[in-house]
Design a protein around this motif. Structure first.
Motif, PDB file in Angstrom:
ATOM      1  N   HIS A 188       1.013  -1.299   0.007  1.00  0.00           N
ATOM      2  CA  HIS A 188      -0.063  -0.144  -0.014  1.00  0.00           C
ATOM      3  C   HIS A 188       0.835   1.333   0.168  1.00  0.00           C
ATOM      4  N   LEU A 189       2.261   1.196  -0.287  1.00  0.00           N
ATOM      5  CA  LEU A 189       3.095   2.227  -0.196  1.00  0.00           C
ATOM      6  C   LEU A 189       2.477   3.156  -1.419  1.00  0.00           C
ATOM      7  N   SER A 190       2.035   4.371  -1.237  1.00  0.00           N
ATOM      8  CA  SER A 190       1.503   5.318  -2.205  1.00  0.00           C
ATOM      9  C   SER A 190       1.870   6.856  -1.866  1.00  0.00           C
ATOM     10  N   ILE A 191       1.829   7.532  -2.953  1.00  0.00           N
ATOM     11  CA  ILE A 191       2.084   8.973  -2.644  1.00  0.00           C
ATOM     12  C   ILE A 191       0.470   9.797  -2.900  1.00  0.00           C
ATOM     13  N   PRO A 192      -0.091  10.283  -2.067  1.00  0.00           N
ATOM     14  CA  PRO A 192      -1.578  10.861  -2.257  1.00  0.00           C
ATOM     15  C   PRO A 192      -1.480  12.019  -3.347  1.00  0.00           C
ATOM     16  N   THR A 193      -2.468  12.338  -4.013  1.00  0.00           N
ATOM     17  CA  THR A 193      -2.794  13.298  -4.850  1.00  0.00           C
ATOM     18  C   THR A 193      -3.860  14.199  -4.203  1.00  0.00           C
ATOM     19  N   SER A 194      -4.584  13.573  -3.455  1.00  0.00           N
ATOM     20  CA  SER A 194      -5.592  14.205  -2.654  1.00  0.00           C
ATOM     21  C   SER A 194      -6.221  13.369  -1.507  1.00  0.00           C
ATOM     22  N   TRP A 195      -7.162  13.890  -0.567  1.00  0.00           N
ATOM     23  CA  TRP A 195      -7.613  13.203   0.510  1.00  0.00           C
ATOM     24  C   TRP A 195      -8.341  11.806  -0.066  1.00  0.00           C
ATOM     25  N   THR A 196      -8.623  11.662  -1.137  1.00  0.00           N
ATOM     26  CA  THR A 196      -9.114  10.187  -1.470  1.00  0.00           C
ATOM     27  C   THR A 196      -8.560   9.525  -2.659  1.00  0.00           C
ATOM     28  N   HIS A 197      -7.370  10.058  -3.124  1.00  0.00           N
ATOM     29  CA  HIS A 197      -6.702   9.396  -4.382  1.00  0.00           C
ATOM     30  C   HIS A 197      -5.082   9.376  -4.059  1.00  0.00           C
ATOM     31  N   SER A 198      -4.617   8.363  -4.554  1.00  0.00           N
ATOM     32  CA  SER A 198      -3.016   8.318  -4.687  1.00  0.00           C
ATOM     33  C   SER A 198      -2.684   7.411  -5.761  1.00  0.00           C
ATOM     34  N   TYR A 199      -1.388   7.387  -6.015  1.00  0.00           N
ATOM     35  CA  TYR A 199      -0.728   6.615  -6.940  1.00  0.00           C
ATOM     36  C   TYR A 199       0.347   5.666  -6.117  1.00  0.00           C
ATOM     37  N   PRO A 200       0.175   4.380  -6.445  1.00  0.00           N
ATOM     38  CA  PRO A 200       1.076   3.488  -5.943  1.00  0.00           C
ATOM     39  C   PRO A 200       2.838   3.754  -6.212  1.00  0.00           C
ATOM     40  N   ILE A 201       3.650   3.255  -5.393  1.00  0.00           N
ATOM     41  CA  ILE A 201       4.941   4.062  -5.877  1.00  0.00           C
ATOM     42  C   ILE A 201       5.444   2.989  -6.724  1.00  0.00           C
ATOM     43  N   PHE A 202       5.171   1.754  -6.729  1.00  0.00           N
ATOM     44  CA  PHE A 202       5.547   0.616  -7.841  1.00  0.00           C
ATOM     45  C   PHE A 202       4.719   0.825  -9.026  1.00  0.00           C
ATOM     46  N   GLY A 203       5.408   0.330 -10.068  1.00  0.00           N
ATOM     47  CA  GLY A 203       4.722   0.570 -11.413  1.00  0.00           C
ATOM     48  C   GLY A 203       4.910  -0.541 -12.047  1.00  0.00           C
ATOM     49  N   GLY A 204       4.110  -0.834 -13.043  1.00  0.00           N
ATOM     50  CA  GLY A 204       4.294  -2.054 -14.150  1.00  0.00           C
ATOM     51  C   GLY A 204       4.473  -3.292 -13.498  1.00  0.00           C
ATOM     52  N   VAL A 205       5.648  -3.995 -14.077  1.00  0.00           N
ATOM     53  CA  VAL A 205       5.981  -5.276 -13.644  1.00  0.00           C
ATOM     54  C   VAL A 205       6.581  -5.286 -12.128  1.00  0.00           C
ATOM     55  N   GLN A 206       6.925  -4.014 -11.630  1.00  0.00           N
ATOM     56  CA  GLN A 206       7.314  -4.108 -10.137  1.00  0.00           C
ATOM     57  C   GLN A 206       5.829  -4.256  -9.445  1.00  0.00           C
ATOM     58  N   ASP A 207       4.872  -3.207  -9.739  1.00  0.00           N
ATOM     59  CA  ASP A 207       3.730  -3.417  -9.149  1.00  0.00           C
ATOM     60  C   ASP A 207       3.100  -4.527  -9.351  1.00  0.00           C
ATOM     61  N   ALA A 208       3.195  -5.193 -10.536  1.00  0.00           N
ATOM     62  CA  ALA A 208       2.475  -6.505 -10.621  1.00  0.00           C
ATOM     63  C   ALA A 208       2.903  -7.590  -9.486  1.00  0.00           C
ATOM     64  N   LEU A 209       4.511  -7.452  -9.505  1.00  0.00           N
ATOM     65  CA  LEU A 209       5.157  -8.543  -8.569  1.00  0.00           C
ATOM     66  C   LEU A 209       4.406  -8.339  -7.209  1.00  0.00           C
ATOM     67  N   VAL A 210       4.574  -6.850  -6.637  1.00  0.00           N
ATOM     68  CA  VAL A 210       4.429  -6.551  -5.086  1.00  0.00           C
ATOM     69  C   VAL A 210       2.863  -6.954  -5.057  1.00  0.00           C
ATOM     70  N   GLN A 211       2.149  -6.771  -6.040  1.00  0.00           N
ATOM     71  CA  GLN A 211       0.523  -6.915  -5.566  1.00  0.00           C
ATOM     72  C   GLN A 211       0.135  -8.380  -5.488  1.00  0.00           C
ATOM     73  N   TRP A 212       1.020  -9.219  -6.204  1.00  0.00           N
ATOM     74  CA  TRP A 212       0.578 -10.498  -6.215  1.00  0.00           C
ATOM     75  C   TRP A 212       1.404 -11.104  -5.179  1.00  0.00           C
ATOM     76  N   TRP A 213       2.412 -10.862  -4.606  1.00  0.00           N
ATOM     77  CA  TRP A 213       3.118 -10.898  -3.608  1.00  0.00           C
ATOM     78  C   TRP A 213       2.179 -11.128  -2.425  1.00  0.00           C
ATOM     79  N   TYR A 214       1.545  -9.899  -2.269  1.00  0.00           N
ATOM     80  CA  TYR A 214       0.529  -9.346  -1.345  1.00  0.00           C
ATOM     81  C   TYR A 214      -0.669 -10.343  -1.409  1.00  0.00           C
ATOM     82  N   GLY A 215      -1.262 -10.173  -2.806  1.00  0.00           N
ATOM     83  CA  GLY A 215      -2.619 -10.837  -2.998  1.00  0.00           C
ATOM     84  C   GLY A 215      -2.348 -12.334  -2.656  1.00  0.00           C
ATOM     85  N   HIS A 216      -1.469 -12.954  -3.121  1.00  0.00           N
ATOM     86  CA  HIS A 216      -1.401 -14.509  -2.665  1.00  0.00           C
ATOM     87  C   HIS A 216      -1.184 -14.559  -1.420  1.00  0.00           C
TER      88      HIS A 216
END
Lengths: 778, 55
Positions: A188-216
């Motif tokens: 969930h490491l992210s940088i906020p753009t507003s009180w209700t929105h943010s972008y994750p610091i990982f992108g593309g393949v890195q985000d995919a790997l971190v997401q499914w490391w978490y998801g699994h």
């Protein structure tokens, strides 16, 4: 708490009253949220077969409600059930009252507030766009804080315990607390753009790997390890006999905890993920067979001599069926992780059948068994209706079978139809994606029926427990214990800086060096290996110490034990994530590099994420014949490097969109979003009338672009006026084009931004290795 | 038909190391479990069965 007698050889005899109020609270919350989560599940299952069930209302569409369903079932239903089980069993296993009522109450009400926040924000489209990690950043912080409060209360209780040993269920709880915290924070490491929105610091393949490391591992450490702990406590209780093999339970714990964390990449087989990670994920997933079945058999064999009770005791009936479903799911999981099987099953309903077999069968039935066992004890009264509990069991079982059977048939049909080719593999047998959708329509109705039956079972449970508790006095358990003198604690230093650990680490380092390094260092590693073995032997000979004492003491000391568990789960994460994050992105784009989105396209992408399109559409063309023939050349690593978050998806109810850009004219998308069936007869996609009414949020773009720059997307600096002008120009061009095609809409409407995004998908630039190295140097 | 291997040299070691680490953990664990005393095993396995006035 009152002192009764004193026996110097045993310690002081004390009566302890357990704090069972939080157990009652979490149990009631679990049942309530469970029914809501399942109800939403039945609704979205209905939407799969009847598109009108989306009601043309933004907050009731499948894309927004599916995250609500998954989050409600995982975090609200199973989460509350898990807390009830942990608070009840931990007190009894360590013979101590929960350390702090205040912390228990903050934990309970904080968790419920988080769930309420999720119930409000998810249908509103406030999401991070990552599966099971959709909650927006302020809620994420609340989750982390409440989890820490739970952990403090738990470890505080352990510190006050009157039972020196730590039963294996406590180990599973420790692993859960540590690992969930680690997974949740990193993903969930992210940088906020507003009180209700943010972008994750990982992108593309890195985000995919971190997401499914978490998801699994959300499956592993939220839906499995705590429930195994509950199984190891409540099953012996219900069967009135000890666990079949305590030795096996120890092997089960360490093997499971150590292996599970490595298996995440099996969610990304045949994709752009580096090959070595795919192989690692597959091999460790296959290895999971052993500990999972060890645990399953240990559970079932605990019922030795008690099988006759299954005819009359609904608790044991639910437990036995739940453990059997665990066995089936853990047989199937590794099977689906084999690359060739995954090529067929992934992105189809087979995955849906797999997770529901596990969630409804394992989690749901273990929860029901535990609730039926707890309710009479927590309210000091017999269960209101055993017959109703038995009816719940059969409704639930038949419901699961109808649901999973429908999904298996649907998944296999989709796998066959979408991958089938003719003329020596050069032409698709079913080029129209909708053929697979319409062929499985009837199965979607069966799926909703199965879900409805399962939900009906849980409504019966709620009624039964309400009738049991109605008018009854809540009863807290109590016990007389001898408070032992506190043994000398081991501490972290004693846990790690001792001969067995140091020698084992050296052996491991040299063994790895021998296996992995080139010739000379490999030879030196053999020397090191032999030298360490000799030193170890001499050490034992001269000091005459027993190293088993260290292990025995470790099992009685929660702190070093927790540290050891942390190391076990950290290793797998580090080995996978660090190389992927460190890998030189610009050098490894496989000849294609994504072109960053224009401001309008970025706004369109955020609308795509808000509507939850990733729940039905993937953006990843796998290295498979069927995928390439249907969607175009397979996806390269560089084609999504600037996607924060990645949008590869996990299920294709609709076609892949990785190369959607330019495939159809703007007007096609306009009419398709307004009424999908006008363009694609038989489609189950909802209508999106609000996109033609609502205005694109341009004012938020300067912040969003600034954050995109901070996380590595190469945007040039733009003033607010330049951003607005860029948006207006691009939107104007699209609106003019639409007007010429007979589709008139003002340029500031959301549909224009969404079309601009869809038309950008798959637009990349070709790069040579020299160019990419120059880019990396910059 | 397709090429999809993306490995920088040092990463080749990771898969082998992973297996080594796991096997070590597993074997050490197995040895320790086998050597635990029967009395300790029996005492631990009966912990859930100790009755309070709920049981």
């Amino acid at each position: 708490m009152s002192i009764a007698t004193a026996a110097p050889e045993l310690g002081v005899k004390t009566r302890i009253e357990y704090d069972d109020a939080p157990v009652r609270q979490f149990m009631i919350a679990s049942i309530g949220w469970g029914i809501i989560g399942m109800l939403v599940g039945v609704l979205i299952a209905t939407q799969m077969g009847v598109w009108q069930a989306n009601f043309k209302t933004s907050w009731l569409t499948f894309g927004r409600l599916r995250p609500l369903h998954t989050n409600a079932v995982i975090f609200a239903f199973v989460g509350n059930m898990m807390f009830a089980g942990i608070y009840y069993s931990t007190q009894r296993l360590v013979k101590a009252r929960t350390a702090s009522r205040l912390l228990s109450q903050i934990h309970f009400w904080g968790w419920q507030a988080i769930i309420v926040a999720a119930v409000i924000t998810l249908p509103l489209g406030l999401t991070r766009g990552k599966e099971y990690a959709e909650l927006i950043w302020p809620i994420d912080i609340a989750v982390a804080l409440i989890w820490v409060i739970f952990a403090v209360n738990f470890f505080w209780t352990l510190a006050r315990r009157n039972e020196p040993s730590l039963y294996v269920a406590i180990w599973f709880y420790i692993a859960t607390i540590i690992t969930v915290a680690m997974l949740y924070i990193i993903n969930h490491l992210s940088i906020p753009t507003s009180w209700t929105h943010s972008y994750p610091i990982f992108g593309g393949v890195q985000d995919a790997l971190v997401q499914w490391w978490y998801g699994h591992n959300a499956v592993a450490f939220f839906l499995t390890t705590p429930i195994l702990g509950i199984m190891y406590y409540f099953l012996p209780k219900a069967a009135e006999r000890p666990v079949y093999s305590y030795r096996l339970s120890i092997v089960h714990f360490w093997s499971l905890v150590f292996i599970y964390i490595w298996a995440g990449p099996h969610h990304l087989l045949n994709t752009s993920l580096p090959g070595w990670l795919q192989s690692l994920g597959m091999v460790f997933s296959l290895m999971l067979w052993a500990p999972s079945w060890g645990g399953m058999l240990n559970g079932l064999l605990t019922l030795r001599g008690a099988w006759d009770k299954l005819r009359t005791d609904p608790v044991l009936k639910f437990f036995a069926a739940g453990i059997t479903f665990y066995g089936m799911a853990t047989l199937e999981g590794p099977l689906l992780s084999i690359k060739s099987v995954n090529a067929f099953s992934h992105y189809t309903d087979w995955g849906i059948a797999h997770v529901h077999g596990a969630a409804l069968g394992w989690n749901g039935f273990m929860a029901a068994g535990m609730f039926y066992w707890l309710a009479p004890r927590l309210w000091g009264r017999r269960l209101h209706s055993v017959a109703a509990a038995n009816m719940h069991f059969w409704l639930g079982t038949v419901g699961i079978l109808i649901y999973t059977a429908a999904m298996y048939v649907s998944g296999i049909t989709q796998g066959i139809m979408l991958g089938a080719t003719k003329e020596a593999g050069t032409v698709l047998s079913y080029p129209n994606f909708l053929d697979a959708v319409t062929s499985t329509r009837i199965l979607m109705h069966l799926r909703a029926l199965g879900g409805l039956m399962y939900l009906a079972g849980f409504i019966i449970l709620a009624w039964n427990i309400w009738r049991t508790a109605r008018g009854a006095q809540a009863v807290n358990g109590s016990i007389e214990v001898y408070v032992p003198e506190k043994p000398a604690t081991m501490g972290l230093g004693g846990g790690f800086f001792n001969a067995p650990v140091i020698y084992t680490t050296l052996l491991l380092v040299f063994l790895s060096g021998w296996a992995a390094l080139p010739t000379l260092p490999s030879g030196l590693s053999i020397v090191g290996l032999v030298a360490t073995a000799m030193a170890m032997s001499m050490h034992k000979e001269f000091t005459k110490t027993s190293w088993s004492a260290w292990y025995e003491r470790l099992l009685e000391n929660a702190l070093p034990f927790t540290a050891l568990t942390t190391v076990a789960v950290f290793i797998g994460g580090l080995v996978q994530i660090i190389p992927t994050v460190m890998i030189s992105t610009a050098n490894n784009v496989e000849g294609m590099r994504q072109i960053p989105y224009t401001p309008l396209e970025l706004a369109g992408r955020d609308i795509y994420i808000r509507e939850g399109c990733y729940n039905c559409h993937s953006q990843q063309i796998r290295t498979l014949v069927g995928d390439v023939l249907r969607y175009g050349d397979y996806s390269k690593l560089g084609e999504s490097i600037y996607d924060h978050p990645f949008q590869w998806g996990s299920k294709r109810t609709g076609p892949d969109l990785a190369r959607e850009g330019g495939k159809y004219p703007n007007s096609w998308h306009f009419f398709h979003m307004r009424d999908p069936r006008q363009i694609s007869p038989g489609s189950t996609m909802p209508d999106y009338p609000w996109l033609f009414r609502d205005k694109t949020e341009i004012a938020a773009l300067p912040n969003k672009l600034a954050v995109q720059r901070r996380i590595g997307v190469p945007y040039k600096m733009m003033t607010d006026a330049e951003i607005q002008e860029a948006c207006a120009t691009q939107a104007g061009l699209i609106a003019d084009d639409l007007k010429n095609a007979g589709a008139e809409v003002p340029p500031e409407r959301e549909i224009i931004a969404l079309i601009s995004y869809l038309q950008k998908l798959g637009k990349s630039e070709k790069v040579t290795p020299i160019e990419s190295m120059q880019a990396a140097a910059k | 038909m397709f090429h999809r291997i993306l490995v920088e040299e040092w990463q080749r070691a990771l898969s082998v190391m992973s297996i080594c680490i796991f096997l070590s953990v597993f074997l050490i664990n197995l040895i320790r479990v086998r050597r635990m005393s029967q009395a300790s095993i029996t005492q631990l396995s009966k912990l859930p069965l100790e009755a309070d006035d709920h049981a």
